[in-house]
Design a protein around this motif. Sequence first.
Motif, short mmCIF file in Angstrom:
data_model
loop_
_atom_site.label_atom_id
_atom_site.label_comp_id
_atom_site.label_asym_id
_atom_site.label_seq_id
_atom_site.Cartn_x
_atom_site.Cartn_y
_atom_site.Cartn_z
N ILE A 154 -142.09 -8.03 -26.31
CA ILE A 154 -141.66 -8.94 -27.39
C ILE A 154 -140.13 -8.87 -27.52
O ILE A 154 -139.46 -9.90 -27.65
N LEU A 155 -139.61 -7.66 -27.43
CA LEU A 155 -138.15 -7.51 -27.50
C LEU A 155 -137.48 -8.23 -26.33
O LEU A 155 -136.49 -8.95 -26.51
N PHE A 156 -138.03 -8.04 -25.17
CA PHE A 156 -137.48 -8.71 -23.97
C PHE A 156 -137.56 -10.23 -24.12
O PHE A 156 -136.61 -10.96 -23.80
N PHE A 157 -138.70 -10.70 -24.66
CA PHE A 157 -138.88 -12.14 -24.88
C PHE A 157 -137.82 -12.65 -25.86
O PHE A 157 -137.17 -13.68 -25.60
N GLY A 158 -137.62 -11.90 -26.95
CA GLY A 158 -136.62 -12.30 -27.94
C GLY A 158 -135.24 -12.42 -27.31
O GLY A 158 -134.51 -13.40 -27.54
N CYS A 159 -134.88 -11.44 -26.49
CA CYS A 159 -133.55 -11.43 -25.86
C CYS A 159 -133.40 -12.63 -24.92
O CYS A 159 -132.35 -13.29 -24.90
N THR A 160 -134.42 -12.91 -24.14
CA THR A 160 -134.31 -14.00 -23.17
C THR A 160 -134.25 -15.36 -23.88
O THR A 160 -133.47 -16.22 -23.50
N VAL A 161 -135.07 -15.51 -24.93
CA VAL A 161 -135.06 -16.78 -25.67
C VAL A 161 -133.71 -16.95 -26.36
O VAL A 161 -133.15 -18.06 -26.39
N TYR A 162 -133.17 -15.85 -26.87
CA TYR A 162 -131.82 -15.90 -27.47
C TYR A 162 -130.80 -16.41 -26.43
O TYR A 162 -129.98 -17.27 -26.72
N SER A 163 -130.90 -15.87 -25.20
CA SER A 163 -129.98 -16.30 -24.12
C SER A 163 -130.13 -17.79 -23.86
O SER A 163 -129.14 -18.50 -23.71
N MET A 164 -131.40 -18.24 -23.82
CA MET A 164 -131.65 -19.67 -23.57
C MET A 164 -131.03 -20.52 -24.67
O MET A 164 -130.43 -21.57 -24.41
N ASP A 165 -131.21 -20.06 -25.89
CA ASP A 165 -130.71 -20.78 -27.06
C ASP A 165 -129.19 -20.93 -26.98
O ASP A 165 -128.64 -22.04 -27.08
N ILE A 166 -128.52 -19.81 -26.77
CA ILE A 166 -127.06 -19.82 -26.71
C ILE A 166 -126.58 -20.69 -25.53
O ILE A 166 -125.65 -21.49 -25.68
N ALA A 167 -127.26 -20.52 -24.39
CA ALA A 167 -126.85 -21.30 -23.20
C ALA A 167 -127.03 -22.79 -23.46
O ALA A 167 -126.17 -23.60 -23.09
N TYR A 168 -128.12 -23.15 -24.14
CA TYR A 168 -128.36 -24.58 -24.43
C TYR A 168 -127.29 -25.13 -25.38
O TYR A 168 -126.72 -26.20 -25.14
N ILE A 169 -127.02 -24.37 -26.44
CA ILE A 169 -126.02 -24.83 -27.43
C ILE A 169 -124.67 -25.04 -26.74
O ILE A 169 -124.01 -26.07 -26.91
N GLU A 170 -124.30 -24.08 -25.90
CA GLU A 170 -122.99 -24.17 -25.26
C GLU A 170 -122.95 -25.30 -24.23
O GLU A 170 -121.96 -26.03 -24.14
N THR A 171 -124.05 -25.45 -23.47
CA THR A 171 -124.07 -26.50 -22.45
C THR A 171 -123.97 -27.88 -23.11
O THR A 171 -123.30 -28.77 -22.61
N GLN A 172 -124.64 -28.04 -24.26
CA GLN A 172 -124.69 -29.37 -24.89
C GLN A 172 -123.50 -29.65 -25.80
O GLN A 172 -123.05 -30.79 -25.88
N PHE A 173 -123.00 -28.64 -26.49
CA PHE A 173 -121.98 -28.92 -27.51
C PHE A 173 -120.60 -28.31 -27.22
O PHE A 173 -119.67 -28.58 -27.97
N HIS A 174 -120.50 -27.47 -26.23
CA HIS A 174 -119.21 -26.86 -25.84
C HIS A 174 -118.47 -26.29 -27.05
O HIS A 174 -117.30 -26.58 -27.25
N VAL A 175 -119.18 -25.51 -27.83
CA VAL A 175 -118.59 -24.98 -29.07
C VAL A 175 -117.34 -24.15 -28.78
O VAL A 175 -116.31 -24.32 -29.42
N LEU A 176 -117.43 -23.29 -27.82
CA LEU A 176 -116.28 -22.43 -27.51
C LEU A 176 -115.40 -23.01 -26.41
O LEU A 176 -114.40 -22.39 -26.04
N GLY A 177 -115.77 -24.11 -25.87
CA GLY A 177 -114.95 -24.75 -24.83
C GLY A 177 -114.74 -23.84 -23.64
O GLY A 177 -115.71 -23.29 -23.10
N ASP A 178 -113.47 -23.63 -23.30
CA ASP A 178 -113.16 -22.79 -22.13
C ASP A 178 -113.47 -21.32 -22.35
O ASP A 178 -113.52 -20.54 -21.40
N LEU A 179 -113.66 -20.97 -23.61
CA LEU A 179 -113.94 -19.55 -23.91
C LEU A 179 -115.45 -19.26 -23.93
O LEU A 179 -115.87 -18.23 -24.43
N TRP A 180 -116.26 -20.17 -23.39
CA TRP A 180 -117.72 -20.03 -23.47
C TRP A 180 -118.21 -18.71 -22.88
O TRP A 180 -119.23 -18.18 -23.29
N ASN A 181 -117.45 -18.18 -21.93
CA ASN A 181 -117.83 -16.93 -21.27
C ASN A 181 -118.04 -15.80 -22.27
O ASN A 181 -118.82 -14.89 -22.01
N ASN A 182 -117.33 -15.89 -23.41
CA ASN A 182 -117.42 -14.80 -24.38
C ASN A 182 -118.82 -14.68 -25.00
O ASN A 182 -119.17 -13.63 -25.53
N TYR A 183 -119.58 -15.75 -24.93
CA TYR A 183 -120.98 -15.66 -25.37
C TYR A 183 -121.69 -14.57 -24.59
O TYR A 183 -122.53 -13.85 -25.12
#
Lengths: 315, 401
Positions: free
Chosen positions: A107-136
Motif C-alpha cells: 500500500i505504501l509503495f502504491f501510494g508513492c507510485t500514484v503520488y509520482s504519477m500525480d505530480i508527473a501529470y500535473i507538471e506535464t499538463q500545466f508546467h507549474v515549475l517550468g524549467d525547474l520541474w526537475n525539482n519535483y
Amino acid sequence: MNIPDLLQKMYQDKRLSREQLNSLLDIHWKRLFSVHHELRFFLYAGILLIIAGLGFTIKQYFAQLGDIAIISTLTLCACTAFIYCFIKGNNYSKEEVTSPNLLFDYILFFGCTVYSMDIAYIETQFHVLGDLWNNYLLVSAALFLFLAYRFDNRPVLSLGLSTLAAWFGFTLSGHRFSFQEYYRLYAITYSIIVFLGGGFIYLLSMKKHFFDIYLNFAVNFLFIALISGVIDYKLFSLYFLGLLVACIILVLYSLHTRKFLYMLYGIIYGYIGISIGFFDLIRHETSLVFLYFIFTSLAVIIMIFLLSRKFKEDE
Amino acid sequence: MNFCIYTSEQEENICTRKKAKTWHRAGLISEEQLRLMETEIEPYVNQTNLFFRLIFFLFTLLCATAVTAFLIWLMKEPSDTAAMSILILFSIPFYVLAEYVIKKYHFYRYGIEEALAIISIVSLCVGCGILLDKYHLDHQLEAIAISLLFAVISFWIYLRFGFLYSALISITALCVIPFQLSLPPTEERAFLLFILCLILLINILIDKSDNEDFRKERNILIQACLLAAIYLAVNLRLLELARLYFDHLSMILQPYAGFPPYIYWSSYILTFLIPALGIYWGIKGRKRLIMNVGLVLACLTLATNKSYLSWTRYAWDPAFMGIILIIISIIISRWLSRGPNKTRYGFTTENLLKPENYGINLADIGTALTPAFVDSQQPPTQTEKFFDAGKSGGGGASRDF
C-alpha cells in the motif's frame, strides 16, 4: 542420510528438543506448508498491475477523463494510501520493523507510485515549475526516503534512490539509454552521494539493513560511469585508475563482510574495464587478444579458487 | 541404473545440508545444532557460493572459448573440415576435464565443471553442424539432426552431472524439432504437445514416492517447467498479449488465431484446465513449484481471456486484474490466519523459512524501474493536446497523419 533419520538421530542424542523435532518434521513432511511468499508475490504483482492499468488508462483516456478527474483521483488514492500507512503503521524504530500486515508494504509503495504519477501529470499538463520541474523529483525522492525509513520499506527506499537518479538526469524510458553520452560525472557524483549518505545513516545505526541497497545503487552507477569513461579515454586516464581503485576497495569490502555479490561486481566490472583498456593496445595483434583472454581468465579462476579455498579453511 | 558421477548418498546429504541451513536462517535450529548436523551429513564434495560459482562459470567459458578460437585462428583460414575437426576434437578434452575436476577436486556445482560440460556440448554440436553442412544435407534434416544431438548430449550431461538446466536444454532442443518439419500450424502444435506430454508422463512415472528428496525436488522442477511449456504450446493468444499493451491496444486480432475453430475452442478450454490441474496437483501433493506455476498460468489465462472471446480490451484491464489478485490474496490470507494456530489444512501465512539474503532482491530492482514506467506513461502536453486528433482544424487529420 535423509532428513527424518538425521532428525531422529539428533533427538536420540539429545541434541534436539521434542518441539524442534516435531516442528522440523512437520515442515519436512509438509504437514505445515507456508504460503507467505506466494501471497506476497501475488500482492506485489497485483499492485504492479494496478499501477500499470492506471498508467495505460491515463495515457489513453486523458482527453475524455479531464484533468480534474485524473488529478483528484490520483491525489485521493495517494492520500488514502499514506493516511492508511500512518494510522496502521508500527512505531518508528532504528532497528528492523516488521509490517503490521502482508498488504501494508505494498500500500505504501502504491501510494508513492500514484503520488509520482500525480505530480508527473500535473507538471506535464500545466508546467507549474517550468524549467525547474526537475525539482519535483528531488522533493519526491526526499519524501520516499523519509517514508522508507519511517515504515521500514525496502522497495520504497529503492524507489527513492531511483527517483534521485532521475533528478540527476538518468532515465531508462524513451528511445535511448542515456548514460554514456551524458552526465558521466553526474553518475559518479550520484554514486558518491548515495554511498556517503547511506554510509552516514549506517554509522548512525539507523536501519542498518538498508545499507546494501545504497551500496548496490552506488556501485552499479559508479562502475558503469567509470567503464564508459574508460571506453572514451582508454587506459591512461583517471577513469581507469578510478576503476582499479574502486574494484580493489569493493573486493576487499566483499572479503571483509563476506558479501560475495560485491566480489561479483568487482570482478565483472573490473574485468570489462581492464579488458577495454588493454584491448585498445593489443587489438592489432590478434594472437595477443586471444592470449590475453586465455591467461587473464585463467588468472581470475585461480585467484577466486584460492580465495574460495581460504574461506572453506576459515569455516 | 545410476549414471551420475555423484553417489545418491552424496546428493541426499547436500540436499539435507541445504535444508538445515534454511532452518538455521529461520531460527528453527541453533548455530551449534547446524554444525552438528553438518558433521553428521558430510557429503565430501567441494561447494562454493552462488557468486563464486557464477564467476567460475563465466571465466571458464571465456577461457575455453578463447582457447578453441585461438587454435582455429592459428590454422590461418582453416577449411570447414579443419574447423569441424578441432571443434569435435575439443569437445572430448573439455568433457574429460569436467569429469577430471570433479573426481580430483570433488567439485559440486562449482561453475568450472559446469562451464566445461556446456562448452563440450556446444563444441560438439557446432562441429557436427559444420560436418552436416559439408555434405549439403537438406537444411531441415540438418536442423533436426543437430536438435536431436543437442537433446541427447544435454540429457547425458543431466544424467551424468545432474545439472537441471541441462535437462531443460535437452527438452528445449526436442521442442525445436516440430518446427523443422514444415507442418501446418495445427500439426506443429499437436506434435509439440505430444513431445511435452510424453516427457511429462515419463517423468511422473519415474517420480516414485520412495525416491530420495533431491530426486523428488529435481522432478518437481522439471514437471513444473513442462507444465508451463505445455501451457505455452496450448495458449494461442499469448504472443499477442505483450503487443496488445505495449504496442497497440486496439490491434485487430486474427480470427481464431489462424487455427480451425475446433482447435481454437479446445485450446481455450485447455487454458483453464492446465492451470487448474497445476494448482490442484500442487496443493494436493504439496508441490510448491507446481502450485506456483499453476497460479501464474491462471493469471495468464485471465489475461488472454478477452482476446480469446474477441471482447473489447480496455486500458484498465490490468488494474482490474490486479484488484482481483489482491482481493483473492487478502481473502486467502485472512481465512488462513483465522484458523486454529493460524493454520488450515496444514497451510499457513506465517513466514516459516527465510530465503537467503543477497543484499538486494528482485522486488527492489522492480520498484527501482517504476519511475521509468511513470515517465513513459505520461500523456502529451497541453500544447500537443490542442493539435491532437484534428483539433487544429486539419480536416479531421489525426496526429499520426
